[in-house]
Write a protein that holds these residues in place. Structure first.
Motif, PDB file in Angstrom:
ATOM      1  N   ASN A  47      32.295  13.710 -36.019  1.00  0.00           N
ATOM      2  CA  ASN A  47      31.268  13.120 -35.171  1.00  0.00           C
ATOM      3  C   ASN A  47      31.409  11.603 -35.126  1.00  0.00           C
ATOM      4  O   ASN A  47      31.090  10.936 -36.106  1.00  0.00           O
ATOM      5  N   PHE A  48      31.874  11.095 -34.030  1.00  0.00           N
ATOM      6  CA  PHE A  48      32.032   9.655 -33.853  1.00  0.00           C
ATOM      7  C   PHE A  48      31.721   9.375 -32.390  1.00  0.00           C
ATOM      8  O   PHE A  48      32.619   9.403 -31.535  1.00  0.00           O
ATOM      9  N   PRO A  49      30.413   9.149 -32.073  1.00  0.00           N
ATOM     10  CA  PRO A  49      30.014   8.975 -30.670  1.00  0.00           C
ATOM     11  C   PRO A  49      30.840   7.895 -29.985  1.00  0.00           C
ATOM     12  O   PRO A  49      31.169   6.872 -30.581  1.00  0.00           O
ATOM     13  N   GLY A  50      31.168   8.152 -28.715  1.00  0.00           N
ATOM     14  CA  GLY A  50      32.021   7.237 -27.954  1.00  0.00           C
ATOM     15  C   GLY A  50      33.479   7.666 -28.003  1.00  0.00           C
ATOM     16  O   GLY A  50      34.245   7.387 -27.095  1.00  0.00           O
ATOM     17  N   ALA A  53      32.473  13.548 -30.180  1.00  0.00           N
ATOM     18  CA  ALA A  53      31.185  13.998 -30.700  1.00  0.00           C
ATOM     19  C   ALA A  53      30.735  15.214 -29.900  1.00  0.00           C
ATOM     20  O   ALA A  53      30.860  15.224 -28.679  1.00  0.00           O
ATOM     21  N   PRO A  54      30.224  16.246 -30.588  1.00  0.00           N
ATOM     22  CA  PRO A  54      29.682  17.394 -29.872  1.00  0.00           C
ATOM     23  C   PRO A  54      28.197  17.173 -29.575  1.00  0.00           C
ATOM     24  O   PRO A  54      27.508  16.522 -30.359  1.00  0.00           O
ATOM     25  N   ASP A  55      27.716  17.675 -28.414  1.00  0.00           N
ATOM     26  CA  ASP A  55      26.269  17.612 -28.176  1.00  0.00           C
ATOM     27  C   ASP A  55      25.613  18.858 -28.753  1.00  0.00           C
ATOM     28  O   ASP A  55      26.281  19.671 -29.410  1.00  0.00           O
ATOM     29  N   ALA A  56      24.309  19.017 -28.508  1.00  0.00           N
ATOM     30  CA  ALA A  56      23.571  20.118 -29.132  1.00  0.00           C
ATOM     31  C   ALA A  56      24.138  21.479 -28.711  1.00  0.00           C
ATOM     32  O   ALA A  56      24.054  22.456 -29.460  1.00  0.00           O
ATOM     33  N   SER A  57      24.742  21.536 -27.501  1.00  0.00           N
ATOM     34  CA  SER A  57      25.280  22.825 -27.042  1.00  0.00           C
ATOM     35  C   SER A  57      26.748  23.012 -27.443  1.00  0.00           C
ATOM     36  O   SER A  57      27.385  23.977 -27.039  1.00  0.00           O
ATOM     37  N   GLY A  58      27.292  22.049 -28.212  1.00  0.00           N
ATOM     38  CA  GLY A  58      28.672  22.183 -28.673  1.00  0.00           C
ATOM     39  C   GLY A  58      29.689  21.616 -27.708  1.00  0.00           C
ATOM     40  O   GLY A  58      30.894  21.762 -27.904  1.00  0.00           O
ATOM     41  N   LYS A  59      29.228  20.943 -26.648  1.00  0.00           N
ATOM     42  CA  LYS A  59      30.156  20.333 -25.677  1.00  0.00           C
ATOM     43  C   LYS A  59      30.609  18.968 -26.216  1.00  0.00           C
ATOM     44  O   LYS A  59      29.783  18.123 -26.576  1.00  0.00           O
ATOM     45  N   TRP A  60      31.939  18.779 -26.248  1.00  0.00           N
ATOM     46  CA  TRP A  60      32.490  17.549 -26.812  1.00  0.00           C
ATOM     47  C   TRP A  60      32.650  16.478 -25.753  1.00  0.00           C
ATOM     48  O   TRP A  60      32.984  16.773 -24.605  1.00  0.00           O
ATOM     49  N   SER A  61      32.453  15.222 -26.160  1.00  0.00           N
ATOM     50  CA  SER A  61      32.737  14.104 -25.258  1.00  0.00           C
ATOM     51  C   SER A  61      33.235  12.908 -26.068  1.00  0.00           C
ATOM     52  O   SER A  61      33.128  12.887 -27.293  1.00  0.00           O
ATOM     53  N   TYR A  84      38.464  22.375 -29.322  1.00  0.00           N
ATOM     54  CA  TYR A  84      38.319  21.221 -30.212  1.00  0.00           C
ATOM     55  C   TYR A  84      38.139  21.706 -31.643  1.00  0.00           C
ATOM     56  O   TYR A  84      37.255  22.516 -31.923  1.00  0.00           O
ATOM     57  N   LEU A  85      39.008  21.209 -32.515  1.00  0.00           N
ATOM     58  CA  LEU A  85      38.926  21.619 -33.926  1.00  0.00           C
ATOM     59  C   LEU A  85      38.663  20.387 -34.787  1.00  0.00           C
ATOM     60  O   LEU A  85      39.562  19.553 -34.962  1.00  0.00           O
ATOM     61  N   PRO A  86      37.455  20.260 -35.308  1.00  0.00           N
ATOM     62  CA  PRO A  86      37.132  19.080 -36.107  1.00  0.00           C
ATOM     63  C   PRO A  86      37.663  19.178 -37.534  1.00  0.00           C
ATOM     64  O   PRO A  86      37.799  20.273 -38.079  1.00  0.00           O
ATOM     65  N   ALA A  87      37.973  18.025 -38.098  1.00  0.00           N
ATOM     66  CA  ALA A  87      38.357  17.964 -39.518  1.00  0.00           C
ATOM     67  C   ALA A  87      38.004  16.577 -40.041  1.00  0.00           C
ATOM     68  O   ALA A  87      37.851  15.634 -39.270  1.00  0.00           O
ATOM     69  N   THR A  88      37.874  16.479 -41.339  1.00  0.00           N
ATOM     70  CA  THR A  88      37.612  15.168 -41.939  1.00  0.00           C
ATOM     71  C   THR A  88      38.909  14.354 -41.924  1.00  0.00           C
ATOM     72  O   THR A  88      39.999  14.921 -41.798  1.00  0.00           O
ATOM     73  N   GLY A 320      27.848   4.132 -21.661  1.00  0.00           N
ATOM     74  CA  GLY A 320      28.519   5.106 -22.531  1.00  0.00           C
ATOM     75  C   GLY A 320      27.739   5.340 -23.817  1.00  0.00           C
ATOM     76  O   GLY A 320      26.731   4.679 -24.073  1.00  0.00           O
ATOM     77  N   ALA A 321      28.223   6.269 -24.630  1.00  0.00           N
ATOM     78  CA  ALA A 321      27.521   6.615 -25.877  1.00  0.00           C
ATOM     79  C   ALA A 321      27.464   5.420 -26.820  1.00  0.00           C
ATOM     80  O   ALA A 321      26.471   5.218 -27.527  1.00  0.00           O
ATOM     81  N   VAL A 322      28.531   4.638 -26.852  1.00  0.00           N
ATOM     82  CA  VAL A 322      28.568   3.437 -27.704  1.00  0.00           C
ATOM     83  C   VAL A 322      29.178   2.293 -26.901  1.00  0.00           C
ATOM     84  O   VAL A 322      30.402   2.203 -26.784  1.00  0.00           O
TER      85      VAL A 322
END
Ligand SMILES: N[C@@H](CCC(=O)N[C@@H](CS)C(=O)NCC(=O)O)C(=O)O
Length: 345
Positions: A47-50, A53-61, A84-88, A320-322
């Motif tokens: 999760n790094f807006p801009g 980041a996924p929204d509440a419905s799981g849509k990434w932007s 989209y596969l997130p990882a640390t 934009g988000a950021v």
């Protein structure tokens, strides 16, 4: 709390693991695999807006997410064939080396040890960044040089951790690192005053500052202590796939330079006399074929997601988000920045 030396040792062990894993991956044919599967597996962060980041419905932007969409358009003529596969940060390179993802598009900083030592190939730069420090104003620090003896929160498996060590050593300053796996853990620890300082890339500091419980109580110090060239990365050994990723990024940058946008790309393709624009859009020649793609591959990219400037505006522009002002290095080379695409010839 980990000591720095323990966390560096863990990082080296992780690097050794990923090097071994790299040799077990069959090389080549990522494009065939992606086509058979029907979508691109894109490795992002959590999760790094801009940027991602996924929204509440799981849509990434985000900017890095839009790059995955551009790649999908290059291969499938549609931007939504992406998983989209997130990882640390600590897990991301193994995720790529194991074949779980086809690329990482998630603010990965291009360094020599990653490029030459982990069996990876960087495709270019989507965002130039640099590391900074956030502190509580009450700490009274006006400069990073005032941080002698501070406790510093950061994230494991990152360049951030290493730059921090370099900077304090080079300046003869002492510090105590407090290292976590995820950004949320770092922020929670900083908010709980387990550390005096939060350090990461300045874009992240900008994104996170406004989300703190009391943003006015915090500030980002003026120093930028590193050069971070962040961009998409693939496994070594598949030149075709590396070219597709590299030239998709180049197409986004060249389109901005040539004034080609999602709104005018159709008209430009049918009317332009500019030889490079004609080759880029497949009006002349078959450049796409060199990478196993349709001649309209770049047209599809620009039609679907726009040029680099549109990506920037959508994600990091004023709405934009950021919002991050597009000054300095992230401008086109022709406007004083570093974004440059080699020739479509
Ligand atoms: N660009 C640096 C730092 C990467 C980094 O720390 N990213 C963090 C903050 S932007 C991140 O991905 N956070 C989201 C996550 O934990 O997945 C690197 O490549 O090592």
């Amino acid at each position: 709390m980990k000591t720095l030396s323990r966390s560096l040792a863990a990082g080296l062990a992780a690097a050794a693991f990923t090097t071994i894993a790299a040799s077990t991956i069959a090389s080549g044919a990522t494009l065939d695999t992606v086509r058979e599967r029907g979508f691109v597996n894109c490795g992002v962060g959590e999760n790094f807006p801009g940027f991602f980041a996924p929204d509440a419905s799981g849509k990434w932007s985000g900017l890095d997410v839009d790059f995955c969409r551009a790649l999908s358009a290059a291969v499938f003529a549609a931007p939504d064939k992406v998983k989209y596969l997130p990882a640390t940060p600590a897990a991301r390179f193994a995720q790529l080396q194991s074949g779980q993802v086809d690329l990482l598009s998630r603010s990965v900083t291009w360094t020599m040890s990653r490029d030459a030592g982990l069996g990876l190939g960087f495709a270019g730069v989507t965002f130039f960044d640099g590391q900074g420090f956030m502190v509580r104003k009450a700490l009274g620090a006006k400069s990073a040089k005032d941080l002698d003896g501070a406790t510093v929160c950061t994230q494991t498996g990152t360049t951030t951790e290493l730059n921090l060590a370099d900077y304090f050593r080079a300046n003869g300053l002492k510090y105590t690192p407090v290292v976590f796996e995820t950004t949320d853990q770092v922020i929670a620890a900083y908010e709980a005053q387990r550390c005096d300082v939060y350090t990461t890339d300045k874009s992240t500091l900008a994104a996170r500052l406004t989300k703190l419980k009391d943003p006015a109580a915090h500030m980002v110090l003026p120093e930028t202590i590193s050069k971070a060239a962040n961009g998409p990365v693939v496994r070594q050994g598949d030149g075709q796939w590396a070219n597709i990723v590299r030239w998709t990024l180049n197409a986004l940058i060249a389109a901005e330079e040539l004034g080609i946008t999602s709104a005018n790309v159709e008209q430009v393709r049918s009317t332009t006399k500019d030889p490079e624009a004609r080759r880029l859009l497949g009006a002349d020649g078959e450049l796409g074929k060199l990478m196993g793609l349709d001649k309209a591959w770049a047209y599809n990219v620009i039609k679907s997601v726009g040029n680099y400037g549109e990506l920037y505006e959508r994600n990091l522009g004023p709405k934009g988000a950021v919002p991050i002002p597009r000054d300095g290095l992230n401008r086109l080379w022709s406007k004083g920045g570093l974004l440059f695409a080699p020739s479509f010839q």
